[in-house]
Design an enzyme around this catalytic site. Structure first.
Site, PDB file in Angstrom:
ATOM      1  CE  LYS A  49      44.349  35.483  44.497  1.00  0.00           C
ATOM      2  NZ  LYS A  49      43.709  36.433  43.580  1.00  0.00           N
ATOM      3  NE  ARG A 109      38.592  34.404  47.132  1.00  0.00           N
ATOM      4  CZ  ARG A 109      39.176  33.660  46.252  1.00  0.00           C
ATOM      5  NH1 ARG A 109      40.057  32.771  46.569  1.00  0.00           N
ATOM      6  NH2 ARG A 109      38.886  33.773  44.992  1.00  0.00           N
ATOM      7  NE  ARG A 116      41.067  33.769  35.425  1.00  0.00           N
ATOM      8  CZ  ARG A 116      41.024  34.018  36.727  1.00  0.00           C
ATOM      9  NH1 ARG A 116      42.120  34.037  37.445  1.00  0.00           N
ATOM     10  NH2 ARG A 116      39.866  34.278  37.313  1.00  0.00           N
ATOM     11  NE  ARG A 166      38.138  31.071  37.294  1.00  0.00           N
ATOM     12  CZ  ARG A 166      38.768  31.491  38.391  1.00  0.00           C
ATOM     13  NH1 ARG A 166      40.074  31.313  38.530  1.00  0.00           N
ATOM     14  NH2 ARG A 166      38.099  32.094  39.354  1.00  0.00           N
ATOM     15  NE  ARG A 221      35.749  35.797  40.555  1.00  0.00           N
ATOM     16  CZ  ARG A 221      36.525  35.762  39.476  1.00  0.00           C
ATOM     17  NH1 ARG A 221      36.035  36.089  38.289  1.00  0.00           N
ATOM     18  NH2 ARG A 221      37.762  35.406  39.576  1.00  0.00           N
TER      19      ARG A 221
HETATM   20  P1  ADP Z   1      44.456  35.303  40.105  1.00  0.00           P
HETATM   21  O1  ADP Z   1      44.892  33.891  40.412  1.00  0.00           O
HETATM   22  O2  ADP Z   1      45.000  36.302  41.072  1.00  0.00           O
HETATM   23  O3  ADP Z   1      42.965  35.428  39.938  1.00  0.00           O
HETATM   24  P2  ADP Z   1      45.691  34.808  37.501  1.00  0.00           P
HETATM   25  O4  ADP Z   1      47.056  34.327  37.831  1.00  0.00           O
HETATM   26  O5  ADP Z   1      44.688  33.778  37.087  1.00  0.00           O
HETATM   27  O6  ADP Z   1      45.095  35.709  38.700  1.00  0.00           O
HETATM   28  O7  ADP Z   1      45.855  35.925  36.371  1.00  0.00           O
HETATM   29  C1  ADP Z   1      44.701  36.529  35.761  1.00  0.00           C
HETATM   30  C2  ADP Z   1      44.971  36.752  34.277  1.00  0.00           C
HETATM   31  O8  ADP Z   1      46.000  37.752  34.137  1.00  0.00           O
HETATM   32  C3  ADP Z   1      45.497  35.522  33.533  1.00  0.00           C
HETATM   33  O9  ADP Z   1      44.914  35.494  32.250  1.00  0.00           O
HETATM   34  C4  ADP Z   1      47.014  35.739  33.444  1.00  0.00           C
HETATM   35  O10 ADP Z   1      47.572  35.136  32.272  1.00  0.00           O
HETATM   36  C5  ADP Z   1      47.106  37.257  33.379  1.00  0.00           C
HETATM   37  N1  ADP Z   1      48.315  37.790  34.024  1.00  0.00           N
HETATM   38  C6  ADP Z   1      48.886  37.361  35.173  1.00  0.00           C
HETATM   39  N2  ADP Z   1      49.983  38.103  35.470  1.00  0.00           N
HETATM   40  C7  ADP Z   1      50.084  39.037  34.491  1.00  0.00           C
HETATM   41  C8  ADP Z   1      50.997  40.124  34.221  1.00  0.00           C
HETATM   42  N3  ADP Z   1      52.023  40.376  35.038  1.00  0.00           N
HETATM   43  N4  ADP Z   1      50.760  40.864  33.128  1.00  0.00           N
HETATM   44  C9  ADP Z   1      49.716  40.613  32.320  1.00  0.00           C
HETATM   45  N5  ADP Z   1      48.842  39.610  32.493  1.00  0.00           N
HETATM   46  C10 ADP Z   1      49.001  38.839  33.579  1.00  0.00           C
HETATM   47  P1  AMP Z   2      39.758  31.609  42.577  1.00  0.00           P
HETATM   48  O1  AMP Z   2      40.138  30.498  41.647  1.00  0.00           O
HETATM   49  O2  AMP Z   2      40.719  31.785  43.712  1.00  0.00           O
HETATM   50  O3  AMP Z   2      39.457  32.909  41.841  1.00  0.00           O
HETATM   51  O4  AMP Z   2      38.387  31.163  43.267  1.00  0.00           O
HETATM   52  C1  AMP Z   2      37.214  30.928  42.482  1.00  0.00           C
HETATM   53  C2  AMP Z   2      35.985  30.816  43.399  1.00  0.00           C
HETATM   54  O5  AMP Z   2      36.134  29.706  44.296  1.00  0.00           O
HETATM   55  C3  AMP Z   2      35.735  32.020  44.303  1.00  0.00           C
HETATM   56  O6  AMP Z   2      35.042  33.074  43.645  1.00  0.00           O
HETATM   57  C4  AMP Z   2      34.889  31.367  45.426  1.00  0.00           C
HETATM   58  O7  AMP Z   2      33.560  31.143  45.006  1.00  0.00           O
HETATM   59  C5  AMP Z   2      35.569  30.011  45.571  1.00  0.00           C
HETATM   60  N1  AMP Z   2      36.672  30.066  46.565  1.00  0.00           N
HETATM   61  C6  AMP Z   2      38.004  29.916  46.337  1.00  0.00           C
HETATM   62  N2  AMP Z   2      38.703  30.040  47.475  1.00  0.00           N
HETATM   63  C7  AMP Z   2      37.809  30.289  48.458  1.00  0.00           C
HETATM   64  C8  AMP Z   2      37.885  30.540  49.852  1.00  0.00           C
HETATM   65  N3  AMP Z   2      39.080  30.563  50.498  1.00  0.00           N
HETATM   66  N4  AMP Z   2      36.738  30.754  50.549  1.00  0.00           N
HETATM   67  C9  AMP Z   2      35.548  30.730  49.940  1.00  0.00           C
HETATM   68  N5  AMP Z   2      35.394  30.524  48.616  1.00  0.00           N
HETATM   69  C10 AMP Z   2      36.500  30.310  47.876  1.00  0.00           C
END
Ligand code: ADP
Ligand code: AMP
Length: 217
Positions: free
Chosen positions: A13, A88, A127, A160, A171
Site C-alpha cells: 500500500k 481499518r 522492509r 520498523r 498484525r
Molecule cells: P504496506 O504499506 O501495505 O504495509 P509496503 O508498501 O510497506 O506495504 O510494502 C512492504 C514491503 O514489500 C516493502 O519492503 C516493499 O519494498 C516491498 N514491496 C512492495 N511492493 C512490492 C512488489 N510488487 N514486489 C516485491 N516487493 C514489494
Molecule cells: P501501517 O503503517 O499502516 O502498517 O500501520 C502501523 C500501525 O499503526 C498499525 O499496526 C496500528 O497499530 C497503527 N495504525 C495505523 N493505521 C491505523 C488505523 N486506521 N486504526 C488503528 N490503528 C492504526
C-alpha cells in the site's frame, strides 16, 4: 479523487500510494506514518499510540478518527486524497463516511491490493523505511543503490519495530478479523476494485493506474 487503499500489511500500500498519489497529484495520507512521526517525536498522540503499535494492535478508534478528521480538514485534502491504512475496521469506515458527508464529499473508489500471506511475510521481513521521506524499500525486492540509504532523499533507512516475526503474525490476524470485512462493505457500496498486487512494483503500479482510470475526471 478520494481513494482508499486496502490490503493486508505488506501488500504494498505504502509503495503504491507513493506512485499513485504523485501521478494523480493528490496528498497521500498514511495513518501509520502519522503515528510513527508522533511516536518518534514523543508527542501526546505518539505516547497514546505506541503500546498498541508495538503489539501490532489497532490504535483505539477515538484517537485514530480524531487524527484523520483533522488531517482531512487541511486545505490540501479538499480536492482529493489517497488514504493508506485508514479505515481499518467497520466503525472507522462508518465514521469516514460521516466525516466526508459533513464536508459534502464521498469516496470515489476503494482499491484492494490482493497478495497471499506467504508473500506478505517475505515482503515485511525485508522492509526498510526512510526516516526522512517515508519511502519504502526492500533488502531483496527493492534494494536502494547504497544499503541503508534512501535513493530519493539520502535519508537513513530503518527496520520498523513491528516488522518482527511474532508481531507480523499478530498484525495479519488483526487484518483478517478486523480489516478484511471492509472488502465486503465497500463491494456492497459498489466502489471496490481489486487488483493482483504480485509481480514487480512497476507492473502493480500500471495495474493500479489502469483500474483507477475510469474514476479519473
Ligand atoms: P504496506 O504499506 O501495505 O504495509 P509496503 O508498501 O510497506 O506495504 O510494502 C512492504 C514491503 O514489500 C516493502 O519492503 C516493499 O519494498 C516491498 N514491496 C512492495 N511492493 C512490492 C512488489 N510488487 N514486489 C516485491 N516487493 C514489494
Ligand atoms: P501501517 O503503517 O499502516 O502498517 O500501520 C502501523 C500501525 O499503526 C498499525 O499496526 C496500528 O497499530 C497503527 N495504525 C495505523 N493505521 C491505523 C488505523 N486506521 N486504526 C488503528 N490503528 C492504526
Amino acid at each position: 479523487m478520494r481513494i482508499v487503499l486496502v490490503g493486508p500489511p505488506g501488500a504494498g500500500k505504502g509503495t503504491q500510494a507513493h506512485f499513485i498519489a504523485s501521478h494523480l497529484a493528490i496528498p497521500r495520507i498514511s495513518t501509520g506514518d502519522i503515528f510513527r512521526y508522533n511516536v518518534a517525536n514523543n508527542t501526546d498522540l505518539g505516547v497514546k499510540a505506541k503500546e498498541y503499535m508495538d503489539r501490532g494492535d489497532l490504535v483505539p478508534d477515538e484517537v485514530t478518527v480524531a487524527m484523520v478528521r483533522d488531517r482531512l480538514a487541511e486545505s490540501d485534502a479538499k480536492a482529493g486524497f489517497l488514504l493508506d491504512g485508514f479505515p481499518r475496521n467497520l466503525p472507522q469506515a462508518d465514521t469516514l463516511k460521516k466525516i466526508l458527508a459533513e464536508l459534502d464529499q464521498r469516496l470515489t473508489v476503494v482499491l484492494e491490493l490482493v497478495v497471499d500471506e506467504d508473500e506478505v511475510v517475505r515482503r515485511l521481513s525485508g522492509r526498510r523505511t526512510c526516516r526522512r521521506c517515508q519511502r519504502v524499500w526492500h533488502v531483496l525486492y527493492e534494494p536502494p543503490t547504497v544499503a541503508g540509504v534512501c535513493d530519493d532523499c539520502g535519508g537513513e533507512l530503518f527496520q520498523r519495530d513491528d516488522d518482527k516475526e511474532e508481531v507480523i503474525r499478530h498484525r495479519l490476524e488483526v487484518y483478517s478479523s478486523q480489516t478484511s470485512p471492509l472488502i465486503a462493505f465497500y463491494a456492497d457500496e459498489g466502489i471496490l476494485v481489486g487488483i493482483d498486487a504480485t509481480g514487480p512494483v512497476e507492473e502493480v503500479t500500471a495495474r493500479a493506474l489502469s483500474a483507477l482510470q475510469p474514476y479519473v475526471h
